[in-house]
Design a protein around this motif. Structure first.
Motif, PDB file in Angstrom:
ATOM      1  N   LEU A 322       0.831  -1.172   0.015  1.00  0.00           N
ATOM      2  CA  LEU A 322      -0.119   0.032   0.090  1.00  0.00           C
ATOM      3  C   LEU A 322       0.780   1.318  -0.006  1.00  0.00           C
ATOM      4  CD1 LEU A 322      -3.087   0.722   0.436  1.00  0.00           C
ATOM      5  CD2 LEU A 322      -2.650   1.084   2.968  1.00  0.00           C
ATOM      6  N   GLU A 323       1.866   1.240   0.832  1.00  0.00           N
ATOM      7  CA  GLU A 323       2.750   2.467   0.928  1.00  0.00           C
ATOM      8  C   GLU A 323       3.665   2.800  -0.689  1.00  0.00           C
ATOM      9  OE1 GLU A 323       2.149   0.830   5.113  1.00  0.00           O
ATOM     10  OE2 GLU A 323       2.664  -0.110   2.948  1.00  0.00           O
ATOM     11  N   HIS A 326       1.092   4.252  -2.796  1.00  0.00           N
ATOM     12  CA  HIS A 326       0.718   5.590  -2.626  1.00  0.00           C
ATOM     13  C   HIS A 326       1.920   6.315  -3.143  1.00  0.00           C
ATOM     14  CE1 HIS A 326      -0.821   9.101  -0.673  1.00  0.00           C
ATOM     15  NE2 HIS A 326       0.170   9.118   0.218  1.00  0.00           N
ATOM     16  N   GLN A 329       2.201   6.507  -7.188  1.00  0.00           N
ATOM     17  CA  GLN A 329       1.296   7.441  -7.764  1.00  0.00           C
ATOM     18  C   GLN A 329       1.689   8.789  -7.625  1.00  0.00           C
ATOM     19  OE1 GLN A 329      -1.594   9.262  -6.551  1.00  0.00           O
ATOM     20  NE2 GLN A 329      -1.379   8.780  -4.582  1.00  0.00           N
ATOM     21  N   LYS A 330       1.685   9.234  -6.221  1.00  0.00           N
ATOM     22  CA  LYS A 330       2.122  10.371  -5.894  1.00  0.00           C
ATOM     23  C   LYS A 330       3.254  11.156  -6.587  1.00  0.00           C
ATOM     24  CE  LYS A 330       2.405  13.237  -1.410  1.00  0.00           C
ATOM     25  NZ  LYS A 330       2.771  13.151  -0.117  1.00  0.00           N
ATOM     26  N   ALA A 519      -4.929   3.351  -2.855  1.00  0.00           N
ATOM     27  CA  ALA A 519      -3.774   4.103  -3.018  1.00  0.00           C
ATOM     28  C   ALA A 519      -3.828   5.093  -4.170  1.00  0.00           C
ATOM     29  CB  ALA A 519      -2.567   3.425  -2.791  1.00  0.00           C
ATOM     30  N   TRP A 623       9.535   1.986  -0.984  1.00  0.00           N
ATOM     31  CA  TRP A 623       8.987   3.370  -0.373  1.00  0.00           C
ATOM     32  C   TRP A 623      10.260   4.325  -0.309  1.00  0.00           C
ATOM     33  CZ3 TRP A 623      10.316   5.786   4.208  1.00  0.00           C
ATOM     34  CH2 TRP A 623      11.236   4.965   5.108  1.00  0.00           C
ATOM     35  N   ARG A 647       1.539   5.090   5.273  1.00  0.00           N
ATOM     36  CA  ARG A 647       0.264   4.698   5.583  1.00  0.00           C
ATOM     37  C   ARG A 647      -0.783   5.440   6.393  1.00  0.00           C
ATOM     38  NH1 ARG A 647       0.796   0.323  10.114  1.00  0.00           N
ATOM     39  NH2 ARG A 647       0.699   2.293  11.278  1.00  0.00           N
ATOM     40  N   LEU A 650      -2.213   8.153   3.983  1.00  0.00           N
ATOM     41  CA  LEU A 650      -3.035   7.432   3.096  1.00  0.00           C
ATOM     42  C   LEU A 650      -4.277   7.449   3.800  1.00  0.00           C
ATOM     43  CD1 LEU A 650      -3.829   6.393   0.214  1.00  0.00           C
ATOM     44  CD2 LEU A 650      -2.967   4.108   0.891  1.00  0.00           C
ATOM     45  N   LYS A 653      -6.278  10.260   4.144  1.00  0.00           N
ATOM     46  CA  LYS A 653      -6.889  10.928   2.775  1.00  0.00           C
ATOM     47  C   LYS A 653      -8.022   9.994   2.389  1.00  0.00           C
ATOM     48  CE  LYS A 653      -5.604  11.060  -2.024  1.00  0.00           C
ATOM     49  NZ  LYS A 653      -4.360  10.445  -3.126  1.00  0.00           N
TER      50      LYS A 653
END
Length: 784
Positions: A322-323, A326, A329-330, A519, A623, A647, A650, A653
């Motif tokens: 997940l991290e 995120h 894409q960020k 994410a 990450w 984490r 996100l 968010k």
């Protein structure tokens, strides 16, 4: 509830309990070998003998139900004498080879013999010797050590659903084996290693590698499917020595699949990327991290400056955390890139897909269902723990039906098993939905062309009535349906069927797809589909643990797109031919065992874990790589110190954002082929081909399932029509692509179709999954 006493302790327990279960709940230890909480009671080892008041002899605690006023003594002279007698009997023929046994240090027989065994044996006759059986590349046998507890036999029958092991002979001539020697085929077979209380069944890859007391245990989460099974990684030094299950009743109970257990063997494969490298004038050169990162940034900057932001695309593996998703894409969106996706095997996507995955269904809920319809899923391969849960529901009376392109043995009672070609799936689901409609007024305008003129057949009506009459019906849509060219329509029809039958819908995600969708590793623009990422002319790609030849719906087109691009960045764990040929910089990536992160399961559960070992070579956690890339771009908001900060950001968010999903219109029907020699390809990812780590686990690639994935298969009727009934090798063609492959007849394949597993050396040389292909006998081509 009844009142009993165990060793003078008063207890109130359920009257359905056995003595050993009541004792376990109270924390009172009773020795045992054959008893296991997840298996039926065999009562054949007799190690759990206890004294019961007013009983003339010691009774087995595992097979004696509690009664009102019962008094049990586990440490009395009678109980201890009986237990010591059983131990002496068990050790009569045991080889006592603890110094060389892999089970030493965690052997139940070894532990209990210390408390209940004698220092000297009275047995002076010859000990028996049992020939070892070769039961495949995963499990090592030393059957002379076997004490006939039959845990492995009961596991196969009751949990795995395949009676692969059994007992032959009587008395001291009794042996546990396969009768006819063959490799175990169950996708859960490795669990018998944990069940065996002695060293009769051990891990073949782990044999003679380490002792239990030399290793440390670290909790982790399985990354290979959407279940998120709880694992324990056993580590010595800086190397993962083996993987075992960690108890988690709400997820995987006490079991894990073989791929979760043995995929760690790919961690130190020869292809593992150990150092950052850049390509200079077509030659790969080792470099330091700073140079490689700057080289990557400069290359992407040059592409975007010359061709625009839309010329760059980011492709991510669904096994990423997940991290990592995120930050991936960020970082790319901060650079102006929106062509980002992780759903690389999907040919048809829709905005509602995230809505399907936003619903939660727990795994125990699957077990409590009374009607289950599985649509387009090789469920035993795709999610073995989910298949186990469905099987438990079926054994409890649930009506299970399957609709698919291959007729598989589900190892459970099945009410309806419908075999059809991929192009027929939408029509079948439309028939089920039409049966559930009470009148035509319920048909919305978007479904007119699909439902108004549909005439359901008897099978469709029966399946519909099963769902309608059930109290807890469920629909499970799997990977084969999700990767279908009309997947969006299939999902929408499944949703409609659920609404009409009050059923629960479960769209099985691919690995951590649910987490990566949360994410935002998907395009903001609906027009950007996964296929468009390589079909449109793009000049730069960022690959995150993606192997182009295996991980896309059209691997050949993806490799061609990378070849035509000006600059490609690979953040990968492993080298491959495509990466060597098409990438310009390699940033070595840490594996799930070497980094911290979070996976989101199919039930919506967030499971975080920490790394168990240091990254291989100079590899770095994903990450960290992405954070530094953003820092080199001078982007703000990337000052993370730990993955927990990513984490939490996100999570906040997601909590404050409002998700909106657009309405969905069905796809147009897929046109039928008129060429008699043209077949539709059935392309599903093989059980041990799903990601880069599995593909490099040598024992998994030696299993019968993996060998079968490298063979082209068609129905005998289709082979007869094409004149291929006697062929042993064929040439399979798809457009201008072709490949030679071994060939066999298979009655389980839908007529008019050809089966070739995706993510293999053969499939990477062809085009789109589920496309049209033709077969030609090699012998005939040579003669011509």
């Amino acid at each position: 509830m009844v009142n009993i006493e165990i060793d003078g302790i008063p207890l109130k327990v359920d009257e359905s309990r056995m003595i050993i279960q009541a004792a376990d709940e109270a924390g009172i230890d009773i020795p045992r070998f054959c008893y296991h909480k997840k298996l039926s009671i065999a009562a054949n080892c007799r190690m759990c003998l206890v004294e019961v008041d007013k009983s003339r002899k010691a009774l087995p605690a595992c097979a004696t139900p509690v009664t009102e006023g019962m008094k049990v003594f586990t440490q009395s002279k009678v109980a201890l004498a009986a237990q010591r007698g059983v131990m002496e009997f068990l050790l009569i023929n045991h080889p006592l080879d603890c110094p060389i046994c892999d089970q030493a240090g965690e052997c139940e027989l070894q532990d209990l013999s210390l408390g209940y065994g004698k220092g000297i044996s009275r047995f002076s006759e010859k000990k028996r010797v049992v020939k070892d059986k070769d039961i495949g590349p995963l499990i090592q046998t030393e059957m002379t050590r076997c004490i006939h507890c039959t845990r492995c036999v009961r596991f196969g029958t009751e949990i795995a659903g395949i009676k692969e092991l059994g007992a032959t002979g009587r008395g001291e001539h009794m042996e546990i084996g396969t009768y006819v020697e063959h490799s175990l085929a169950s996708e859960l077979s490795g669990n018998i290693i944990d069940l065996c209380p002695v060293g009769a069944l051990t891990s073949k890859p782990f044999r003679y590698k380490a002792r239990a007391w030399e290793m440390q245990s670290f909790a982790s989460v399985a990354p290979h499917d959407a279940v998120g099974s709880a694992l324990e990684l056993h580590v010595r030094g800086n190397e993962v020595m083996r993987v075992v299950p960690k108890d988690n009743e709400s997820v995987n109970e006490t079991w894990i699949s073989d791929r979760d257990r043995f995929s760690y063997l790919g961690l130190r494969h020869a292809d593992r990327a150990a150092k950052p490298m850049i390509k200079h004038q077509g030659v790969w050169q080792e470099t330091d991290w700073q140079t490689a990162l700057s080289f990557a940034i400069d290359g992407l900057d040059a592409v975007q400056t010359k061709h625009g932001d839309s010329a760059v695309a980011g492709l991510m593996s669904p096994t990423a955390t997940l991290e990592e998703g995120h930050l991936f894409q960020k970082w790319l969106r901060a650079r102006g890139v929106d062509a980002i996706d992780h759903r690389l095997r999907l040919q048809s996507v829709d905005d509602a897909q995230a809505a399907y995955w936003s619903t939660s269904m727990t795994l125990p809920e699957i077990e409590s269902s009374d009607a289950i319809l599985v649509i387009g899923s090789n469920i035993r391969s795709e999610a073995p723990i989910v298949a186990h849960r469905i099987r438990q529901a079926a054994l409890q009376g649930a009506l299970v039906s399957e609709v698919g392109f291959q007729k598989r043995d589900l190892l459970m009672p099945v009410q309806h098993q419908v075999l059809l070609a991929p192009k027929q799936l939408v029509a079948l689901l439309a028939g089920i939905a039409r049966t559930l409609l009470q009148n035509d007024d319920q048909v919305t305008s978007g479904w007119q062309q699909w439902l108004v003129d549909v005439q359901p057949n008897s099978t469709q009506q029966n399946i519909a009535m099963q769902l309608a009459n059930a109290t807890q019906p469920q629909l499970i849509v799997g990977a084969v349906a999700n990767q279908h060219p009309q997947a969006a329509t299939i999902r929408a029809l499944a949703q409609l069927i659920c609404e009409l039958s009050q059923a629960t819908l479960l769209i099985l995600p691919d690995a951590n797809s649910r987490g990566l969708t949360l994410a935002g590793v998907c395009p903001d623009t609906p027009a950007i589909t996964p296929a468009s990422l390589w079909q449109r002319q793009r000049r730069g790609y960022v690959l995150f643990d993606v192997e182009p030849a295996y991980d896309g719906s059209d691997p050949s087109a993806l490799c061609d797109a990378l070849q035509q691009a000006s600059f490609n960045v690979a953040i990968n764990r492993f080298w491959s031919d495509a990466i060597r040929d098409y990438a310009d910089v390699m940033l070595p990536l840490a594996s799930f065992a070497e980094t911290a992160g979070t996976f989101v399961g199919l039930d919506g559960r967030w499971q975080s874990f920490n790394g168990a070992v240091s990254p291989f070579g100079e590899a770095r956690p994903g990450w960290k790589i992405l954070r530094v890339l953003a820092n080199l771009n001078a982007l703000t908001g990337f000052d993370y110190v730990a993955p927990t900060e990513v984490r939490d950001e996100l999570k906040q968010k997601i909590a404050t954002s409002e998700q909106k999903f657009s309405s969905f219109l069905p796809d147009e029907p897929v046109p039928d082929s008129t060429d008699e020699n043209t077949l539709q390809l059935i392309s599903e990812v093989g059980m041990y081909c799903g990601d880069s780590l599995q593909r490099r686990s040598e024992p998994l690639q030696k299993t019968p399932e993996s060998r079968l994935n490298r063979i082209v298969r068609i129905h005998p009727e289709t082979a007869t029509k094409l004149g291929l009934a006697e062929a042993s090798e064929v040439l399979i063609r798809q457009g201008e692509k072709q490949v030679e492959a071994p060939f066999m007849l298979d009655k389980t394949i839908a007529p008019g179709c050809v089966y070739l597993a995706a993510a293999t050396e053969l499939s990477q040389q062809l085009g789109s999954a589920f496309g049209l292909v033709s077969l030609h006998a090699l012998e005939a081509l040579v003669d011509a």
